[in-house]
Design an enzyme around this catalytic site. Sequence first.
Site, PDB file in Angstrom:
ATOM      1  N   LYS A 219     -10.899  10.877  81.517  1.00  0.00           N
ATOM      2  CA  LYS A 219     -11.866   9.954  82.111  1.00  0.00           C
ATOM      3  C   LYS A 219     -11.493   8.552  81.642  1.00  0.00           C
ATOM      4  CE  LYS A 219     -16.817   9.106  82.526  1.00  0.00           C
ATOM      5  NZ  LYS A 219     -17.869   8.841  81.526  1.00  0.00           N
ATOM      6  N   HIS A 238     -24.862  10.331  73.399  1.00  0.00           N
ATOM      7  CA  HIS A 238     -24.624  11.717  73.808  1.00  0.00           C
ATOM      8  C   HIS A 238     -23.704  12.382  72.791  1.00  0.00           C
ATOM      9  CE1 HIS A 238     -21.043   9.584  75.146  1.00  0.00           C
ATOM     10  NE2 HIS A 238     -20.409  10.757  75.146  1.00  0.00           N
TER      11      HIS A 238
HETATM   12  O1  LIG Z   1     -15.476   4.550  75.604  1.00  0.00           O
HETATM   13  C1  LIG Z   1     -15.626   5.155  74.536  1.00  0.00           C
HETATM   14  O2  LIG Z   1     -15.151   4.732  73.475  1.00  0.00           O
HETATM   15  C2  LIG Z   1     -16.442   6.417  74.482  1.00  0.00           C
HETATM   16  C3  LIG Z   1     -16.579   7.108  75.793  1.00  0.00           C
HETATM   17  C4  LIG Z   1     -17.299   8.407  75.661  1.00  0.00           C
HETATM   18  O3  LIG Z   1     -17.955   8.689  74.698  1.00  0.00           O
HETATM   19  C5  LIG Z   1     -17.182   9.397  76.746  1.00  0.00           C
HETATM   20  O4  LIG Z   1     -16.612   9.071  77.803  1.00  0.00           O
HETATM   21  O5  LIG Z   1     -17.674  10.528  76.538  1.00  0.00           O
HETATM   22 FE   LIG Z   2     -18.342  10.854  74.569  1.00  0.00          FE
END
Ligand SMILES: O=C(O)CCC(=O)C(=O)O
Ligand SMILES: [Fe+2]
Length: 360
Positions: A219, A238
Site C-alpha cells: 500500500k 489502528h
Molecule cells: O504511513 C505510515 O507510516 C503508516 C501507515 C500505516 O500504518 C498503514 O498503512 O497501515
Molecule cells: Fe498500519
Amino acid sequence: MATKVVSVAPRVEILAKSGINEIPTEYVRPESERLDLGDAFEEVKKAAEGPQIPVVDLQGFDSPDEEVRRACVEEVRKAATEWGVMHIVNHGIPLELVEQLRKVGKEFFDLPIEQKEQYANDQSSGKIQGYGSKLANNASGQLEWEDYFFHLIFPEEKINISIWPKQPTDYIEVTKKFGRQLRAVVTKMLEVLSLGLGLEEGKLDRELGGMEDLLMQLKINYYPICPQPDLALGVEAHTDISALSFILHNMVPGLQIYYGGRWVTAKCVPDSIIMHVGDCLEILSNGQYKSILHRGLVNKEKVRISWAVFCEPPKDKIVLKPLEELVADGTPAKFPPRTFEQHIQHKLFKKTRGDFKTPN
Ligand SMILES: O=C(O)CCC(=O)C(=O)O
Ligand SMILES: [Fe+2]
C-alpha cells in the site's frame, strides 16, 4: 430513469491543491483525539527526548559466530515483545533498489489525477486493488488525509499485473524486484522471531502459509500537505491485521506509536526499514509479540509518501490460534481460533459499532 447511487471517494490530493485554508469537517477528528495531534515536523522535534523505537541490526543473524546470532535474536525478541515495532538496519535489501522503489512510486503519484483515476479501485464491488481514498465506514463519516495505491506484490503467480501502474515504465520491474528482495527479509525475520519464541526457525513462516500462500500486499500511502495538521490524521489509530508489516517512507516524519500511555513519534532513521508486529503474529505468539496501536500524522510543509507491505496468511486456509508450544497450564491461550477472514470481519464489526479504542 433509475439512477445508480455510487459513492465516490474524494481525492485528498485535489482538496489539498485547491488552496483551502480550512479542511472539510469530515477530516476533522473528534475533540478527544485532537488533544495530542500536531504537525509531524513539530512532534518529531519533541521526540528527541523520551523513549525511542528500538533500532535493530540484522547483520548479526548472518554471522558464523553462534553467540552473535543469539544476541541478534535476543535484540529482535525484546523489541517485538516490548514495542511491537522496530527500525531494522542492515536488512539486506540493496539501498539503490529502495531508492528506485521510492522514485517509481513518487513518479506515479506525480501523474495528473485523470491518469491515476484510470486505476481507481471500486470498494463497493470488492475490487480493492488500485488507486483509492478512504470511504467513510461509520456513521460519523470520518475520513483520513491520504490517497493510496494498493496491490499484491508476492507471490508472483498470484499477481494481477494488469492493474499495476504502467507509468512510469519501470514501475513493474522495480516493484517486482523489491517484492522478491523483501520476501527474503520476511523469511529471515520470521526465522529470528521463531527462535525468539524458542521454536524451530522455519515454524512461523510455515504457520503463515510459507512461500506459496503467505501474501505480501503493498500500500503506497500518499499524504498531501495539510493546512490544519493539528485537526486531521493521515491514518487513524489502528493495529495492523497482518502478521508482519514493513514500512519505508520518503524521510518525512508522520508515524506515531502508542507506547507507555502516550504517542511516540518515529524518527527518520536513514537506510532502515520499519517493521511492525501485526495481529496474526500476536495471536500465534499468544500475546508475547505485541501488535501495537499506531497512526499517521500529517504536516504543513511536505508531501509524505510511505510504502507499507502487509504480510498476511491466506484468508480461509489457515486457522490462526496460539501455537501449542506456547500454551501451558500457567499460560492459557489468550485468543480464540479464527481464520484471517474471520479476524478481519471481527475487527470491522467492532469498528462500525464505534468501540474502536482498543482494537483486536
Ligand atoms: O504511513 C505510515 O507510516 C503508516 C501507515 C500505516 O500504518 C498503514 O498503512 O497501515
Ligand atoms: Fe498500519
